[in-house]
Write a protein that holds these residues in place. Structure first.
Motif, PDB file in Angstrom:
ATOM      1  N   GLY A 198       1.143  -1.181  -0.220  1.00 58.40           N
ATOM      2  CA  GLY A 198      -0.083   0.132  -0.385  1.00 58.40           C
ATOM      3  C   GLY A 198       0.368   1.429   0.345  1.00 58.40           C
ATOM      4  N   VAL A 207      -3.152  -3.404   1.199  1.00 57.42           N
ATOM      5  CA  VAL A 207      -2.812  -4.244  -0.140  1.00 57.42           C
ATOM      6  C   VAL A 207      -1.924  -5.337   0.212  1.00 57.42           C
ATOM      7  CG1 VAL A 207      -2.992  -4.391  -2.991  1.00 57.42           C
ATOM      8  CG2 VAL A 207      -3.738  -2.567  -1.196  1.00 57.42           C
ATOM      9  N   ALA A 241      -6.630  -7.206  -0.580  1.00 59.87           N
ATOM     10  CA  ALA A 241      -7.000  -5.559  -0.076  1.00 59.87           C
ATOM     11  C   ALA A 241      -7.939  -5.667   0.944  1.00 59.87           C
ATOM     12  CB  ALA A 241      -7.677  -5.096  -0.968  1.00 59.87           C
TER      13      ALA A 241
END
Length: 243
Positions: A198, A207, A241
């Motif tokens: 992320g 993520v 996610a």
């Protein structure tokens, strides 16, 4: 045994304060792709998962739903399966120290398949402990008595754990189920090893990319199947996610 555990769960639920507070919550969606899965029509599977975990003043809640789709190289009908678990726990006692809470626990397992070979519903009743293990974000140990229409006196021990160092994460669970008259004992070790990309993508949500490893000795405990056909060693690539 079943009546005792149900009574404990009901008593704990009644004791939940009216002004219950949620401390944290996490929701995620993930996609996995892997090979060498056992006891499915196709050994290659793509799995889509919706997952929720939350902590509350009264205890905690965890549930997920998997959608498995099997690959069919010959172009035939794909194998599809839906599987899920719903797992609340209620604090019976909270304390300081290595054991931070004693919990009443319950898990409902359900599933269905496109070829009508899916498992029956399972109901697991138990008691467990939240553990303050140095270096881990969380850890727990729970004993379950499992009940369904076909199997009696099935006992299960479940360990969960989570650890991270910066953006590097390892979390997962270990299940051990005892043998019964109809089933062999089972052992399932299922960690996820991921890295949060992320920050590199410039987004605040996590993520995670990495792998999930599934070692399942005596998968489903089926006595009439040779060991090499039910001992699972599968690695899946995962992207997860957090919402």
């Amino acid at each position: 045994m079943k009546k005792v555990v149900i009574g404990t769960l009901l008593s704990a639920a009644i004791a939940v304060p009216a002004q219950a507070e949620q401390y944290w919550a996490d929701n995620s969606v993930s996609v996995l792709y892997g090979e060498d899965y056992k006891l499915v029509p196709e050994e290659k599977l793509t799995t889509m998962t919706l997952e929720h975990a939350s902590g509350h003043s009264w205890g905690g809640l965890f549930f997920f739903v998997d959608r498995h789709v099997g690959e069919t190289p010959e172009g035939g009908t794909q194998f599809k399966e839906t599987y899920g678990e719903f797992s609340p726990k209620v604090h019976l006692v909270k304390m300081d120290g290595f054991v931070s809470a004693i919990n009443a626990a319950f898990t409902y397992e359900f599933g269905s398949t496109s070829d009508a070979s899916g498992q029956q519903d399972n109901y697991l009743y138990g008691v467990g402990a939240d553990l303050a293990v140095p270096g881990l974000n969380y850890a727990s140990a729970t004993y379950f008595y499992a009940n369904n229409e076909n199997v009696e006196n099935d006992h299960q021990l479940t360990l969960t754990y989570g650890w991270n160092q910066g953006n590097f994460n390892i979390d997962g669970y270990i299940d051990y189920s005892t043998a019964t008259e109809d089933l062999d004992a089972q052992f399932h070790f299922n960690p996820q090893i991921t890295y949060n990309v992320g920050p590199a993508l410039g987004i605040s949500n996590k993520v995670k990319v990495g792998v999930e490893y599934s070692y399942w000795n005596n998968k489903f405990g089926l006595k009439f199947i040779d060991d090499e056909d039910k001992d699972q060693n599968a690695v899946s690539f995962i992207i997860k996610a957090h919402l």
